[in-house]
Design a protein around this motif. Structure first.
Motif, PDB file in Angstrom:
ATOM      1  N   LEU A  42       0.571  -1.118   0.103  1.00 36.56           N
ATOM      2  CA  LEU A  42      -0.288   0.438  -0.106  1.00 36.56           C
ATOM      3  C   LEU A  42       1.134   1.576  -0.391  1.00 36.56           C
ATOM      4  N   GLY A  43       1.398   1.304   0.811  1.00 39.57           N
ATOM      5  CA  GLY A  43       2.916   2.297   0.483  1.00 39.57           C
ATOM      6  C   GLY A  43       3.298   2.879  -0.547  1.00 39.57           C
ATOM      7  N   ARG A  53      -2.064   6.072   2.506  1.00 36.97           N
ATOM      8  CA  ARG A  53      -1.972   4.193   1.931  1.00 36.97           C
ATOM      9  C   ARG A  53      -3.568   4.156   2.349  1.00 36.97           C
TER      10      ARG A  53
END
Length: 114
Positions: A42-43, A53
């Protein structure tokens, strides 16, 4: 995502994406590809698209819901899975026939599978 459930979930989303991906928005397609196909975190996705995020997570969850909704209404992935299981059974049964009867039936099964 971790463990066996994560792998099952990834496989499910990838199958649904194969059937319904073109019906998603471009952004949904991109985020799903990054997360499920390319294994971005996600990052990493957030950094690439200059968003949080949490925003990535929400886009992914919404896209997953849309895919599940299409499958619920259309059932293409379930139908495909049933057809493949039926072809597997057919090929097993063909394998039990006398050899001189197998080849034409195996060719027909192959055509159906393709």
């Amino acid at each position: 995502m971790h463990g066996e459930n994560a792998l099952e979930r990834t496989n499910r989303i990838n199958v649904l994406f194969d059937f319904y991906g073109p019906l998603l928005t471009e952004k949904q397609q991109t985020f799903l590809k990054c997360y499920y196909h390319d294994d971005y975190s996600l990052g990493e996705i957030a950094a690439d698209f200059d968003i949080s995020r949490q925003a990535v997570y929400e886009h992914l969850k919404r896209a997953e819901q849309v895919l599940e909704s299409y499958e619920e209404k259309l059932g293409l992935a379930a139908r495909h899975e049933k057809l493949q299981a039926g072809l597997d059974l057919l090929e097993t049964q063909i394998g039990r026939l006398p050899e001189n009867h197998r080849e034409p039936l195996l060719q027909t099964a192959k055509r159906l599978r393709d």
